[in-house]
Each structure stands twice: as C-alpha cells, then as structure tokens.
Design a protein around this motif. Structure first.
Motif, PDB file in Angstrom:
ATOM      1  N   LEU A 239      43.988  37.105  24.980  1.00 45.55           N
ATOM      2  CA  LEU A 239      43.014  36.188  25.578  1.00 45.55           C
ATOM      3  C   LEU A 239      43.523  35.553  26.874  1.00 45.55           C
ATOM      4  O   LEU A 239      42.815  35.565  27.883  1.00 45.55           O
ATOM      5  CB  LEU A 239      42.607  35.125  24.560  1.00 45.55           C
ATOM      6  CG  LEU A 239      41.787  35.625  23.359  1.00 45.55           C
ATOM      7  CD1 LEU A 239      41.311  34.454  22.521  1.00 45.55           C
ATOM      8  CD2 LEU A 239      40.599  36.461  23.817  1.00 45.55           C
ATOM      9  N   PRO A 240      44.728  34.976  26.911  1.00 46.72           N
ATOM     10  CA  PRO A 240      45.189  34.441  28.203  1.00 46.72           C
ATOM     11  C   PRO A 240      45.390  35.515  29.266  1.00 46.72           C
ATOM     12  O   PRO A 240      45.143  35.275  30.456  1.00 46.72           O
ATOM     13  CB  PRO A 240      46.504  33.734  27.862  1.00 46.72           C
ATOM     14  CG  PRO A 240      46.911  34.277  26.539  1.00 46.72           C
ATOM     15  CD  PRO A 240      45.664  34.650  25.822  1.00 46.72           C
ATOM     16  N   THR A 241      45.823  36.704  28.851  1.00 51.89           N
ATOM     17  CA  THR A 241      45.992  37.787  29.823  1.00 51.89           C
ATOM     18  C   THR A 241      44.653  38.215  30.396  1.00 51.89           C
ATOM     19  O   THR A 241      44.517  38.415  31.614  1.00 51.89           O
ATOM     20  CB  THR A 241      46.686  38.983  29.162  1.00 51.89           C
ATOM     21  OG1 THR A 241      47.965  38.574  28.659  1.00 51.89           O
ATOM     22  CG2 THR A 241      46.881  40.119  30.147  1.00 51.89           C
ATOM     23  N   ALA A 242      43.649  38.345  29.525  1.00 52.16           N
ATOM     24  CA  ALA A 242      42.315  38.729  29.994  1.00 52.16           C
ATOM     25  C   ALA A 242      41.720  37.656  30.897  1.00 52.16           C
ATOM     26  O   ALA A 242      40.964  37.967  31.830  1.00 52.16           O
ATOM     27  CB  ALA A 242      41.404  38.972  28.798  1.00 52.16           C
ATOM     28  N   GLU A 243      42.064  36.407  30.664  1.00 55.71           N
ATOM     29  CA  GLU A 243      41.545  35.311  31.479  1.00 55.71           C
ATOM     30  C   GLU A 243      42.141  35.337  32.882  1.00 55.71           C
ATOM     31  O   GLU A 243      41.453  35.076  33.872  1.00 55.71           O
ATOM     32  CB  GLU A 243      41.875  33.985  30.794  1.00 55.71           C
ATOM     33  CG  GLU A 243      41.338  32.758  31.501  1.00 55.71           C
ATOM     34  CD  GLU A 243      41.691  31.488  30.760  1.00 55.71           C
ATOM     35  OE1 GLU A 243      40.766  30.735  30.394  1.00 55.71           O
ATOM     36  OE2 GLU A 243      42.902  31.246  30.520  1.00 55.71           O
ATOM     37  N   ALA A 244      43.426  35.643  32.989  1.00 48.25           N
ATOM     38  CA  ALA A 244      44.100  35.607  34.287  1.00 48.25           C
ATOM     39  C   ALA A 244      44.034  36.930  35.035  1.00 48.25           C
ATOM     40  O   ALA A 244      44.140  36.955  36.268  1.00 48.25           O
ATOM     41  CB  ALA A 244      45.567  35.211  34.083  1.00 48.25           C
ATOM     42  N   ASN A 245      43.850  38.028  34.322  1.00 47.64           N
ATOM     43  CA  ASN A 245      43.953  39.355  34.930  1.00 47.64           C
ATOM     44  C   ASN A 245      42.960  39.614  36.067  1.00 47.64           C
ATOM     45  O   ASN A 245      43.299  40.316  37.023  1.00 47.64           O
ATOM     46  CB  ASN A 245      43.795  40.430  33.849  1.00 47.64           C
ATOM     47  CG  ASN A 245      44.225  41.791  34.340  1.00 47.64           C
ATOM     48  OD1 ASN A 245      45.397  42.015  34.612  1.00 47.64           O
ATOM     49  ND2 ASN A 245      43.276  42.705  34.470  1.00 47.64           N
ATOM     50  N   PRO A 246      41.719  39.096  36.035  1.00 44.74           N
ATOM     51  CA  PRO A 246      40.796  39.376  37.145  1.00 44.74           C
ATOM     52  C   PRO A 246      41.281  38.901  38.507  1.00 44.74           C
ATOM     53  O   PRO A 246      40.833  39.425  39.536  1.00 44.74           O
ATOM     54  CB  PRO A 246      39.520  38.630  36.725  1.00 44.74           C
ATOM     55  CG  PRO A 246      39.580  38.578  35.240  1.00 44.74           C
ATOM     56  CD  PRO A 246      41.034  38.400  34.929  1.00 44.74           C
ATOM     57  N   LEU A 247      42.203  37.926  38.546  1.00 44.14           N
ATOM     58  CA  LEU A 247      42.712  37.439  39.822  1.00 44.14           C
ATOM     59  C   LEU A 247      43.830  38.315  40.378  1.00 44.14           C
ATOM     60  O   LEU A 247      44.192  38.204  41.547  1.00 44.14           O
ATOM     61  CB  LEU A 247      43.231  36.009  39.666  1.00 44.14           C
ATOM     62  CG  LEU A 247      42.210  34.953  39.214  1.00 44.14           C
ATOM     63  CD1 LEU A 247      42.893  33.601  39.078  1.00 44.14           C
ATOM     64  CD2 LEU A 247      41.061  34.872  40.203  1.00 44.14           C
ATOM     65  N   LYS A 248      44.371  39.176  39.545  1.00 47.49           N
ATOM     66  CA  LYS A 248      45.536  39.975  39.899  1.00 47.49           C
ATOM     67  C   LYS A 248      45.183  41.073  40.901  1.00 47.49           C
ATOM     68  O   LYS A 248      44.077  41.605  40.899  1.00 47.49           O
ATOM     69  CB  LYS A 248      46.094  40.570  38.603  1.00 47.49           C
ATOM     70  CG  LYS A 248      47.323  41.395  38.707  1.00 47.49           C
ATOM     71  CD  LYS A 248      47.797  41.765  37.307  1.00 47.49           C
ATOM     72  CE  LYS A 248      48.755  42.921  37.299  1.00 47.49           C
ATOM     73  NZ  LYS A 248      48.145  44.179  37.697  1.00 47.49           N
ATOM     74  N   VAL A 249      46.149  41.409  41.746  1.00 45.32           N
ATOM     75  CA  VAL A 249      45.976  42.519  42.685  1.00 45.32           C
ATOM     76  C   VAL A 249      45.783  43.810  41.904  1.00 45.32           C
ATOM     77  O   VAL A 249      46.490  44.073  40.923  1.00 45.32           O
ATOM     78  CB  VAL A 249      47.202  42.633  43.622  1.00 45.32           C
ATOM     79  CG1 VAL A 249      47.154  43.934  44.418  1.00 45.32           C
ATOM     80  CG2 VAL A 249      47.257  41.451  44.564  1.00 45.32           C
ATOM     81  N   PHE A 250      44.814  44.613  42.307  1.00 52.25           N
ATOM     82  CA  PHE A 250      44.560  45.895  41.647  1.00 52.25           C
ATOM     83  C   PHE A 250      45.798  46.770  41.772  1.00 52.25           C
ATOM     84  O   PHE A 250      46.313  47.010  42.866  1.00 52.25           O
ATOM     85  CB  PHE A 250      43.352  46.570  42.286  1.00 52.25           C
ATOM     86  CG  PHE A 250      43.019  47.908  41.680  1.00 52.25           C
ATOM     87  CD1 PHE A 250      42.453  47.979  40.416  1.00 52.25           C
ATOM     88  CD2 PHE A 250      43.274  49.091  42.358  1.00 52.25           C
ATOM     89  CE1 PHE A 250      42.148  49.206  39.841  1.00 52.25           C
ATOM     90  CE2 PHE A 250      42.969  50.316  41.799  1.00 52.25           C
ATOM     91  CZ  PHE A 250      42.398  50.369  40.537  1.00 52.25           C
ATOM     92  N   ASP A 251      46.284  47.252  40.640  1.00 51.84           N
ATOM     93  CA  ASP A 251      47.542  47.998  40.594  1.00 51.84           C
ATOM     94  C   ASP A 251      47.324  49.296  39.818  1.00 51.84           C
ATOM     95  O   ASP A 251      47.577  49.365  38.617  1.00 51.84           O
ATOM     96  CB  ASP A 251      48.621  47.143  39.923  1.00 51.84           C
ATOM     97  CG  ASP A 251      49.988  47.789  39.969  1.00 51.84           C
ATOM     98  OD1 ASP A 251      50.189  48.704  40.783  1.00 51.84           O
ATOM     99  OD2 ASP A 251      50.873  47.372  39.187  1.00 51.84           O
ATOM    100  N   PRO A 252      46.818  50.345  40.483  1.00 52.49           N
ATOM    101  CA  PRO A 252      46.520  51.591  39.768  1.00 52.49           C
ATOM    102  C   PRO A 252      47.779  52.234  39.213  1.00 52.49           C
ATOM    103  O   PRO A 252      48.819  52.271  39.862  1.00 52.49           O
ATOM    104  CB  PRO A 252      45.877  52.468  40.851  1.00 52.49           C
ATOM    105  CG  PRO A 252      46.384  51.923  42.137  1.00 52.49           C
ATOM    106  CD  PRO A 252      46.556  50.448  41.927  1.00 52.49           C
ATOM    107  N   LYS A 253      47.666  52.742  37.971  1.00 50.65           N
ATOM    108  CA  LYS A 253      48.822  53.307  37.287  1.00 50.65           C
ATOM    109  C   LYS A 253      48.693  54.804  36.996  1.00 50.65           C
ATOM    110  O   LYS A 253      49.685  55.492  36.889  1.00 50.65           O
ATOM    111  CB  LYS A 253      49.035  52.578  35.947  1.00 50.65           C
ATOM    112  CG  LYS A 253      49.380  51.099  36.072  1.00 50.65           C
ATOM    113  CD  LYS A 253      50.752  50.902  36.637  1.00 50.65           C
ATOM    114  CE  LYS A 253      51.160  49.436  36.599  1.00 50.65           C
ATOM    115  NZ  LYS A 253      52.463  49.213  37.225  1.00 50.65           N
ATOM    116  N   TYR A 254      47.471  55.286  36.828  1.00 53.63           N
ATOM    117  CA  TYR A 254      47.329  56.619  36.244  1.00 53.63           C
ATOM    118  C   TYR A 254      47.984  57.689  37.106  1.00 53.63           C
ATOM    119  O   TYR A 254      48.898  58.365  36.680  1.00 53.63           O
ATOM    120  CB  TYR A 254      45.864  56.955  35.988  1.00 53.63           C
ATOM    121  CG  TYR A 254      45.706  58.348  35.420  1.00 53.63           C
ATOM    122  CD1 TYR A 254      46.224  58.647  34.169  1.00 53.63           C
ATOM    123  CD2 TYR A 254      45.107  59.367  36.145  1.00 53.63           C
ATOM    124  CE1 TYR A 254      46.138  59.917  33.643  1.00 53.63           C
ATOM    125  CE2 TYR A 254      45.002  60.638  35.629  1.00 53.63           C
ATOM    126  CZ  TYR A 254      45.520  60.913  34.382  1.00 53.63           C
ATOM    127  OH  TYR A 254      45.433  62.175  33.879  1.00 53.63           O
TER     128      TYR A 254
END
Length: 730
Positions: A239-254
């Motif tokens: 829940l806290p990760t999902a709350e803060a994650n939208p502000l994070k810089v997009f970091d593609p991994k695949y």
C-alpha cells in the motif's frame, strides 16, 4: 550416522547443509575471512539496512528517509526490505552496536542459499529418494544463477522461497485439500517483502505454470488464489509503495528478452566468459556465470533418452513461460508489457533466468531417481578402482584450482572439457552406487555429494568473480566518512536543516552517507521523482538515470536545496576555486583527504516566504516530524525543502491545514500573522491500513497452517499418476 539420519532426517540435512554452506563461503567469514561481497549489496542494500537500524535504535520507526533527493518515503521503498522478517533478525543480532556489522549482512544473504537448498530438498523429498533429492536441491541452491546474483540481496532472498510454494502445490494436489496452499501464499508474500518485485513475478509465473502441469483445474485455481492472497499478507509494504510509486521516474526493466545463443552457453560451461581472473575481482570481459552443474546436465541427458514426457510436464510448462519472457522470440511480450507502465517497470527478462535452475532441479531429480531405480549394472573391481583413482586425482586438481593462488581456470570452449569430466565422474559414481552393496553405498553417496559441492565451489566462490579483497564495513564505524577532520565532522552533524553537496566522481557515494546520518540533495536510488528530476534539470543535467552533480557556485541550486557544506578532494574540479572564493570557508584544519567548505550564505530547509517576514525557531527536527515556532509580521507561508509525497500532513496551532506544492517539488503551509506553532509530519495512512490488513491476514494464515498440520497424515501419500512431479524410469 545413517540410523540417526533416518530418525532425524530433516534436522540432519539442515545442520549438515548449513555447515557445507559455511564451507562454501569460508573465505567470507571468520576465522578465514579475507574477501567480502561487493557491488550492490555493499553500496545499496547495506546502507538501507543501516538506516533502518539507526532509526530503530533512536526509538522511531523509519517511515521517511531524508538522506538523499531532499527526502523520500523509506517504508515505501520496497528494496529496503523493511517488513521482511529476516531483516528484523539482522537488527536483533546487532542490538547494542552503533551499526550493523557487514559480516552479518553477508551471513544473511549466504543463509538464503542454504534456505534455498533446504526448501528445495523438502519439496523434492516428498517424491524422490534421499540421494536424488539432495543432489537435485544442490542445483537450486548453489548453481550459477544464485552465485551470479548474490550481490542483489533482494533477488537472492526472494528466490529462496519458491520451493516452499511448489511444496504447497504438491501437497494440495496429493491430498485434494486447499489448506496446503497456505505455503504458496506465505512463500509469495515473503518473496515480495524481500524487496525485489521482479523475482516475485518470476515466482508467481513458476507457481502458476507448475500448478497448471497438474492438469487439475482446482489445483491451478487454488494456486492462483493463494498467490493473490499473498498480496494481503504483504499489504503493509504494497500500500505505501503503490501510493508513492506514481511520482517515481519511469524506469523500464523488461528490455525485450535475451536472444543471443552464446549467452546461454554459460549454463553448460562453467567458465565460458573467463570470469574473475586472479586476483579477486571482475575478469575481462565480465560475462555471466550461470553454470547448472553435473546433476542438472545428467538430468538433461536422461530427458533426451526418456520414453515418456508426462513426468516432465512441469519442466515443459515452466519452460514455456520462461521462453515467453526470457527469449521473447517474436517481440510480442515486449509489446504487450509496454501497455502497462507498472508491468514494464516490474518485469525483467533477465530475472526469468531464475526459472532455468528451477527446471534443472526437476530434471535432475527425475533423471537421477529413474537411473538409481533401474536394475543394477555390473561393474568390475578393476574399473571401479581405476574410476575412484581418477576421481581422487580430479578432486585434488579442482581443489587446488579453487584455492587462492591456484592456477587459472580453463575458459571459453575449453571449459566444456572440465564440465564433461565432472559429468562423466558423476555418472560413474551413480552407476557404482547402483551396483554396490548397502555398506558401500554410503561412501559412494558421500563421494557424489562432495563431487557436486566441489564443482559448484570451485567455479563459484572459489573463482572469486563476485568478491572483493579485504573486509567491508570497518570504514563506517566512525562518526563520519574517512578522510574528514573531527571539526568538520562535528559541523556536518550540527544542524540537520542543512545539506551536503558531493562530487559524484570523487567524494563518498551518496548511499554511503546513510551510515553517518548525513543528508544530500543528490543521490543514487530508484525513488527519484519526475518533478524533482525536472526541477534539477532546469540548472544541470543528470549524468546517469540517477546521478547528478552541480557547481557549488550555482547559488540558485545551493539556496534552493538548502546546501551549506561542500565536500571536495583534490580531484574535484572546483577544489581550488572553493579555497579562493569569499563565498566559502574551510571547516577544520587543512591536510585531510576531504576538505569541507561551508557556504556562508546558506539557507536552511525551513524558510519563510516572503523572505525576512518572520522569525522561525526549530522545536523538533526528526525525519518524520518537524515542529517550528513562527513569529510572523504578516501572513505568508512556511516552506519546507523536503519532497512532497502523499502522507505528509501539516498543522497550525493544532489545526490541520492543506500542504501546498512549493517550487515544483517541495512543500509549504500558509500561516497567518502572529505567533504560531507549525508542524509538518509524515504519517501515511497507507502504512496503518496495510499493517492492519497484513496482521489480520497473518492471523488467518496461522489458523489455516495449524489446521493443515493437525489434519496432515503422518506419511505423505503416494503420488497420483497425474502428479506434477511424479517420477519415471529413464
């Protein structure tokens, strides 16, 4: 000993394998400690654990991390593994010390290799003989994928739990009960809390594919539901990760998959890329270490000769999933994942290599079991004597190669010869075991286990490709980073409302500042926000996707980011200019490796707007709480140069007030004229809600586990004909 093993099999395997794991890493631990785990585990994971440890010692729960990027949510940073139970064991064993001893961090990671082996053995032992289970479990616990990724603590800790999930699926399939699925939920939740979501995705895919191979819809549906239920167990993190994650810089991994056939040669050739030439450190080119070992190669040989493919359905099912994500031959997976920003940041193609040792473990167990149960083949005394003599010579040679100062390893295709010799000796010992009597079998089994252990040891930890010389953690025991005078160290800690600017090419790494409770506006962390990055890029560019540096003479940034101190060495391009500038003064005597310069016009992290219209007195300053007394001549706003994330709350004289975005990334609260008490506090509701959901889910899991234990028969039932891991003769 065999009688004791029979009566206390699980305890015996656990203790003996734990000792073997220590021997596997004997150069990393006392009394022979001479190397340490380097790279991410030292520079990224260890500072995060130490920051949490410092907070708990100070009597606060680490919700917020002010150490870099002008603050970020610590509890929402899933890679911190704050809610992973073994992390708290790490904190407990270091209680009473100023910081966590690095050797305990290494011990925690190494213990997960043991855990991976032991859980794999428990899973396989339901269906296979003791010897086949041990040999196959070694593939999962100690083969190349585990050793190559050992610097990534979250990946290793999550990887270890997959066999527990597969054990639960097998038990549910055998008994027809849904209760064993608690193991699937527990394994999935622990994998996610370990801090590496990409590994959790792999576990979910492996578990679903393994359950589908049972050809029983109820088993597949139960496994999928259990994987979904694990999200409730991990809600305190999600829940806290999902709350803060939208502000994070997009970091593609695949990244579109791994298609080079040469890359996969490392699965079968232990030193294909000539990793880690002496002395310890990376070889050239670095390459990849993925060696599966003799038991897996023998299982692959048995698969080629198999008459029935039904027992291999789990391998085929997991292999299909692995090919979809790891190889992605048509590029469809990449195209599909791009449609979801979250999926494209979480799913990594390289992590599906973790499915390869899982498939190899099943192959090894089925192949070895089938071979051992086949009718014995006669072997002459002369052949046995010659074979054992060759075995002793080969083991002596490999032990010598694996020791410090030994000869170099064969590389590239020449490494295939060494793998072939080990495989031939492995097959020879299996055949001798079949032909031997009960008394000789124990010694031959020991020889098999030692051959396999030494095979993994000599090419894994013996080669030293993932190690660095010396001990780590000793430089972090002081009050400040090495090379700084005592006076400068005191100044850096005097007022937490100011920050420290570093030269990213010469000064201590930003992550390391966590060891000494220092803060910087720079950083090296995935939790970089888009608006903070945009703000910084108005003045300077990022050198990488996470690192940026700026001139100390850029007074706009120095003021905006509340920088008061600059650390510089002679390699810093601004070193001479700082010494000559009237804007700066040296703190402490000259002669230290690092010079600390104070910016004389520094502005604190709390300030009044318009400037000069109020007096501000700091009453309390902790990472999560900032209390101020404000005497304002007229209405204005109190700005806090700390990134604004969901969960920050402000009050004026005890009354809640809406926090406003200030300077595109920070926070401020409007305040009327007069004398007021203003507080900023980081207390996200997502943590409290998540903790409540996780505790309730954990209570339910414990009830289900206890009932499953009561109802479980004393002996495991015989595997049904359509069991996912049923054995067959080859």
């Amino acid at each position: 000993m065999p009688r004791f093993l029979a009566r206390h099999e699980r305890l015996s395997v656990a203790l003996v394998s734990l000792v073997c794991t220590w021997l596997f890493f004997f150069e990393y631990f006392p009394p022979f400690r001479r190397v340490h785990f380097p790279f991410d585990i030292e520079g990224f994971h260890y500072p995060l654990w130490n920051y949490a440890f410092h907070a708990l010692r100070a009597g606060r729960f680490p919700l917020w991390d002010p150490s870099m990027y002008c603050g970020s949510p610590f509890a929402a940073n899933i890679q911190a593994a704050l809610f992973y139970p073994p992390s708290w064991l790490l904190f407990a064993v270091n209680a009473g010390h100023r910081l966590i001893a690095y050797v305990w961090v290494e011990a925690l990671v190494a213990a997960h290799l043991w855990l991976a082996f032991f859980l794999a053995w428990l899973w396989l032992r339901r269906r296979f003989s003791f010897l086949a289970s041990v040999l196959a479990a070694a593939v999962y616990g100690f083969s190349g994928c585990m050793l190559y990724q050992i610097q990534h603590a979250g990946m290793i800790m999550g990887y270890a739990w997959a066999p527990l999930a597969l054990l639960g699926i097998d038990e549910a399939n055998d008994t027809g009960s849904w209760r064993p699925f608690w193991k699937v939920a527990a394994a999935s939740a622990l994998c996610l809390l370990a801090g590496y979501p990409s590994t959790w995705v792999v576990l979910c895919c492996s578990g679903a594919a393994y359950a589908a191979a049972s050809l029983r819809p109820r088993v597949f549906l139960g496994a999928v539901c259990a994987l979904g239920a694990s999200l409730l167990l991990a809600a305190v993190q999600i829940l806290p990760t999902a709350e803060a994650n939208p502000l994070k810089v997009f970091d593609p991994k695949y990244g579109g998959g791994i298609k080079s056939l040469e890359y996969y040669a490392a699965l079968f050739i232990p030193n294909y890329f000539k990793l880690g030439g002496r002395p310890y450190g990376w070889g050239s080119p670095p390459g990849t270490y993925l060696y599966l070992g003799a038991p897996a190669l023998f299982g692959l040989f048995c698969l080629a000769r198999a008459r029935r493919l039904r027992p291999y359905l789990p391998v085929l099912a997991i292999g299909v999933v692995c090919a979809i994500f790891l190889v992605d031959p048509l590029g469809l997976t990449d195209e599909l994942l791009r449609k979801s920003a979250l999926a494209y940041q979480v799913v990594r193609s390289v992590n599906f290599l973790e499915q390869v040792p899982l498939m190899a473990t099943i192959l090894a167990a089925i192949g070895i079991e089938g071979y051992l149960k086949a009718p014995p083949l006669p072997i002459s005394r002369r052949s046995l004597t010659v074979g054992l003599l060759l075995l002793l010579l080969w083991l002596a040679r490999q032990i010598y190669v694996g020791l410090p100062g030994g000869p170099d390893f064969a590389s590239h295709w020449r490494g295939a010869i060494e793998a072939a010799i080990t495989l031939a000796l492995f097959a020879f010992l299996l055949r001798a075991w079949r032909a031997a009597g009960s008394r000789s079998r124990a010694w031959l089994a020991f020889a098999l286990l030692f051959l396999v252990w030494n095979d993994y040891r000599v090419y894994g930890t013996g080669r030293g490709f993932n190690s660095s010389p010396g001990r780590a953690g000793e430089d972090y025991s002081g009050q400040c980073f090495p090379g700084v005078s005592v006076e400068a160290c005191r100044a850096l800690h005097a007022d937490p409302a100011y920050r420290l600017a570093i030269d990213v090419n010469g000064a201590p790494h930003a992550s390391y500042l966590r060891h000494w409770d220092l803060v910087t506006p720079q950083g090296f962390d995935p939790f970089l926000t888009t608006r903070y990055k945009a703000l910084i890029e108005e003045d300077t560019l990022f050198e990488t996707d996470r690192l940026f540096a700026f001139s100390p003479f850029n007074t706009r940034l120095m003021d905006l980011l509340a920088v008061r101190y600059v650390v510089a060495s002679e390699s810093d391009p601004h070193y001479r200019a700082l010494a000559a500038s009237p804007l700066f003064r040296r703190v402490g005597p000259a002669g230290s490796y690092f010079s600390i310069y104070e910016y004389l016009n520094a502005k604190p992290s709390c300030r009044w707007e318009p400037e000069g219209g109020a007096r501000i007195e700091t009453l309390l300053w902790t990472p999560e709480k900032r209390h101020f007394r404000v005497r304002a001549e007229s209405a204005g706003r109190l700005a806090l140069i700390e990134e604004l994330f969901p969960g920050w709350h402000a009050t004026v004289d005890g009354r809640p007030i809406r926090i406003e975005l200030w300077q595109k990334a920070f926070q401020s609260a409007p305040v009327a004229s007069g004398d007021h008490l203003v507080t900023f506090e980081y207390s996200p509701a997502s943590i409290r809600i998540g903790a409540l959901v996780s505790l309730c889910s954990l209570a339910g899991l414990i009830v289900i586990a206890r009932r499953n234990r009561v109802s479980k028969p004393h002996q495991a039932p015989a595997p049904p004909s359509n069991s996912p891991a049923s054995t067959s003769s080859t």
